[in-house]
Design a protein around this motif. Structure first.
Motif, short mmCIF file in Angstrom:
data_model
loop_
_atom_site.label_atom_id
_atom_site.label_comp_id
_atom_site.label_asym_id
_atom_site.label_seq_id
_atom_site.Cartn_x
_atom_site.Cartn_y
_atom_site.Cartn_z
N ARG A 71 1.49 -3.65 -0.77
CA ARG A 71 0.37 -4.49 -1.19
C ARG A 71 -0.52 -3.73 -2.18
NH1 ARG A 71 -4.11 -5.45 3.20
NH2 ARG A 71 -4.75 -3.42 2.45
N GLU A 72 -0.81 -2.47 -1.86
CA GLU A 72 -1.68 -1.67 -2.73
C GLU A 72 -1.05 -1.45 -4.10
OE1 GLU A 72 -4.77 -0.74 -2.21
OE2 GLU A 72 -4.89 -1.48 -0.15
N LEU A 73 0.23 -1.13 -4.11
CA LEU A 73 0.89 -0.86 -5.39
C LEU A 73 1.03 -2.13 -6.22
CD1 LEU A 73 3.60 1.78 -4.41
CD2 LEU A 73 1.26 2.13 -5.24
N ILE A 74 1.33 -3.23 -5.55
CA ILE A 74 1.42 -4.50 -6.29
C ILE A 74 0.05 -4.87 -6.83
CG2 ILE A 74 1.79 -6.98 -6.04
CD1 ILE A 74 4.13 -6.36 -4.19
N SER A 75 -0.97 -4.62 -6.04
CA SER A 75 -2.29 -5.02 -6.52
C SER A 75 -2.71 -4.14 -7.70
CB SER A 75 -3.31 -5.05 -5.38
OG SER A 75 -4.12 -3.93 -5.41
N ASN A 76 -2.32 -2.87 -7.71
CA ASN A 76 -2.58 -2.03 -8.89
C ASN A 76 -1.82 -2.54 -10.10
OD1 ASN A 76 -4.28 -0.37 -7.50
ND2 ASN A 76 -2.81 1.31 -7.25
N ALA A 77 -0.57 -2.91 -9.86
CA ALA A 77 0.25 -3.44 -10.97
C ALA A 77 -0.39 -4.71 -11.52
CB ALA A 77 1.66 -3.72 -10.48
N ALA A 129 -10.87 7.58 -7.64
CA ALA A 129 -11.38 6.62 -8.61
C ALA A 129 -11.89 5.39 -7.87
CB ALA A 129 -10.26 6.20 -9.56
N HIS A 130 -11.19 5.12 -6.87
CA HIS A 130 -11.24 3.89 -6.11
C HIS A 130 -12.49 3.87 -5.22
CE1 HIS A 130 -9.27 0.81 -3.85
NE2 HIS A 130 -9.17 1.53 -2.76
N SER A 131 -13.31 2.87 -5.36
CA SER A 131 -14.54 2.85 -4.56
C SER A 131 -14.21 2.68 -3.08
CB SER A 131 -15.45 1.72 -5.04
OG SER A 131 -14.84 0.48 -4.80
N VAL A 161 -6.30 2.65 1.05
CA VAL A 161 -6.42 3.94 0.38
C VAL A 161 -5.74 3.89 -0.98
CG1 VAL A 161 -6.83 5.37 2.38
CG2 VAL A 161 -4.50 4.77 1.82
N GLY A 162 -5.61 2.69 -1.53
CA GLY A 162 -5.16 2.51 -2.90
C GLY A 162 -3.84 3.20 -3.20
N PHE A 163 -3.79 3.80 -4.35
CA PHE A 163 -2.56 4.43 -4.83
C PHE A 163 -1.98 5.41 -3.81
CE2 PHE A 163 -0.78 8.25 -6.80
CZ PHE A 163 0.36 7.71 -7.37
MG MG Z 1 -5.72 -0.31 -6.08
#
Ligand code: MG
Ligand code: ADP
Length: 593
Positions: A33-39, A98-100, A127-129
């Motif tokens: 989910r995190e990686l797709i959302s970054n993409a 980077a990620h708040s 935890v994002g990326f």
């Molecule tokens: Mg992200």
């Protein structure tokens, strides 16, 4: 060979990596989910820029996400054709916090003393990326920004305090634009490289990302091939002179691999409500919530202004848990998306009060952070505004069923969710105005079919001031109570409150359209026929009998009084003005047993 640069992570990232790598966090699948959302973010950024700089799309006009799995080697590769990263951007984004949300995670970590809660925090904050390291022990990012003519590789390993950056030199890895992330799965997590598993996760978490997500899937098609017929067979049917008959066709399945579109790119709630059919809404409902019955009603709306979100709400046809289960708000009935990325369906009254927890639907907000946690939800002003609007829309939707031609629908609704609304009368003073018109009761003039308060009010006598009710355990016992005699005679309608919660609900409402609810079983009932002269006379004539009876009954009654409210019965037991009604008394007793 390009030089390899080695970088140390910022101290916080190091700690974070440590924690992720060594955590026992069980819900590891959130990495996808995190990686797709970054993409998706990267594609959003590119899409935004390309509006004014169309040349950015040159050579690779497609905006999409592709996920390939290599089961044998345990590798997942996720590629997007988004904005990519320059060398500097890599250092800034993948080596620091980077990620708040990640920063918040670290703060929460600092505040929590208990190591056991650490891994739960991962899920709460996202935890994002770095969540890639939940499942991978090595991550390779190859990325190309349109701002740079070079493609760079970032490489990080679990249990290392440094990462490297080098230029991409393998022509096979060249991409025109965007980012490709390769996850080398940990030994125990290689199962994530199963194409079907990835497909399932994409469907579950990112069904409604607005860019197409393709997964690499094995497919098959049946084809007919000609084979020579067995000569012995040919002889048997005696047509050996026919040469063509010697060939016969055989069906075989041809296997191959190809990209398959795995998500629905245009979420139904982003479409114009005028262009969506009822069938489509119902289909979406059934798919999303695994329902087999059509919903009773749906409502699709967008709110703008202070807070912007889109939503489709539904009223189910039945209660899944049985009618008694009204206070369980953890129903997974509301799916929250932020910018079309699925965030959570695990709410506990944040978006709807518990009495409306039967409402199902999706809510998509552009104003909430992607990593929104329960804590954020509970404190957020945005969420408070959303909740208010959602509740209002839910009431409109229910009101819609109640005024529809089809009376049966509302009867069905009431049978399933009437209790919920009555609970609302008790718990949600602010919405009394919206709740009251939705209530239904039997009455002395409508014993078979329930009526609304509006119908009651319409049927009131011109000089009638109050709404009368009697609480009882059934319609039969309600209509046989002596309290009704006078009211029957005067043709005054009385509501029969036969559900134990009815009376509590009505006493919480106090009034409807400025007419008070009045319990006809209480002393002092005034139905507009007071005659003081006559009362005085009666008191003189029978006063001493009352005194005598009170003496005989002693503490069993509070007082014995002359009344004009009976017609054929000689006497009736009434409740004190300020005391509980007989029905309430019964309820209280039942509860203390
Ligand atoms: Mg992200
Ligand atoms: P967030 O997405 O909240 O910013 P992440 O930890 O998920 O935090 O990502 C950190 C940063 O890394 C992003 O803000 C972005 O700048 C960069 N990034 C991550 N993935 C990609 C990608 N696929 N394409 C471009 N940049 C990316």
């Amino acid at each position: 060979e390009a030089p390899v640069e080695k970088y140390e992570y910022q101290a916080e990232v190091s700690r974070l990596m440590d924690l992720i790598v060594n955590s026992l966090y069980s819900n590891k699948e959130v990495f996808l989910r995190e990686l797709i959302s970054n993409a998706s973010d990267a594609l959003d950024k590119l899409r935004f820029l390309s509006v004014t700089e169309p040349h950015l799309l040159e050579g690779a006009p497609e905006l999409d996400i592709r996920i390939q799995t290599d089961q044998e080697n345990g590798i997942i590769t996720l590629t997007d054709s988004g904005i990519g990263m320059t060398h500097q951007e890599i250092v800034d984004s993948l080596g620091t916090i980077a990620h708040s949300g990640t920063a918040k995670f670290l703060k929460a970590l600092k505040d929590s003393k208990d190591a056991g809660t650490d891994s739960n925090l991962i899920g709460q904050f996202g935890v994002g990326f770095y969540s890639a390291f939940l499942v991978a022990d090595k991550v390779v990012v190859s990325t190309k920004s349109p701002k740079s003519d070079k493609q760079y590789v970032w490489e990080g390993e679990a249990n290392s305090s440094s990462y490297i950056i080098r230029e991409e030199t393998d022509p096979e890895k060249f991409i025109p634009r965007g980012t490709s992330i390769q996850l080398h799965l940990k030994r125990d997590d290689k199962g994530f490289a199963h194409p079907e598993r990835v497909e399932r996760l994409v469907k579950n978490y990112s069904q409604f990302v607005s860019f197409p997500i393709y997964t690499w899937q094995e497919k098959g098609y049946t084809k007919e091939i000609e084979v020579d017929e067995d000569p012995a067979e040919a002889k048997k049917d005696g047509t050996d002179d026919n040469v063509e008959k010697k060939k016969k066709t055989k069906k075989v399945v041809e296997k191959y691999w190809d990209w398959e579109l795995t998500n629905e790119t245009q979420p139904i709630w982003l479409r114009n409500p005028k262009e969506v059919t009822t069938e489509e809404y119902n289909e979406f409902y059934k798919k999303t919530f695994n329902e087999y019955l059509e919903p009773l009603a749906s409502s699709h709306f967008t709110t703008e202004g202070e807070v912007e979100f889109r939503s489709i709400l539904y009223v189910p046809a039945i209660t899944p848990m049985g009618k008694e289960d009204i206070v369980n708000p953890k129903t997974k009935n509301i799916r929250l998306y932020v910018k079309r990325v699925f965030i959570s369906d695990d709410f506990d009254g944040e978006l709807f009060p518990r009495y409306l927890s039967f409402v199902k639907g999706v809510v998509d907000s552009n104003d909430l952070p992607l990593n929104v946690s329960r804590e954020i939800l509970q404190e957020s002003r945005i969420v408070r505004i959303m909740r208010k609007r959602l509740v209002r829309k839910a009431f409109d939707m229910i009101l819609g069923i109640s005024v529809s031609e089809n009376r049966e629908d509302y009867e069905k609704f009431w049978e399933n969710f009437g209790k919920h609304l009555k609970l609302g009368c008790i718990e949600d003073r602010e919405n009394h105005k919206r709740l009251a018109p939705l209530l239904r009761f039997f009455s002395s003039q409508s014993e078979e079919e329930m009526i609304s308060l509006d119908e009651y009010v319409e049927n009131m006598k011109p000089d009638q001031k109050d709404i009368y009710y009697i609480a009882a355990d059934s319609v039969t016992s309600a209509k046989n109570t002596p309290f009704l005699e006078k009211l029957y005679e005067k043709d005054l309608e009385v509501l029969f409150l036969v559900d134990p919660i009815d009376e509590v609900a009505v006493t919480n409402l106090k009034s409807y359209k400025e007419k008070n609810f009045v319990d006809i079983s209480k002393e002092d009932l005034d139905i507009g026929d007071k005659n003081e002269e006559k009362e005085k006379e009666m008191k003189q004539e029978f006063g001493h009998i009352c005194d005598w009876m009170k003496k005989r009954l002693g503490d069993k009654v509070a007082s014995v009084q002359i009344s004009n409210r009976l017609k054929t019965s000689p006497c009736v037991l009434v409740s004190g003005k300020f005391g509980w009604s007989a029905n309430m008394e019964r309820l209280m007793k039942a509860q203390t047993v």
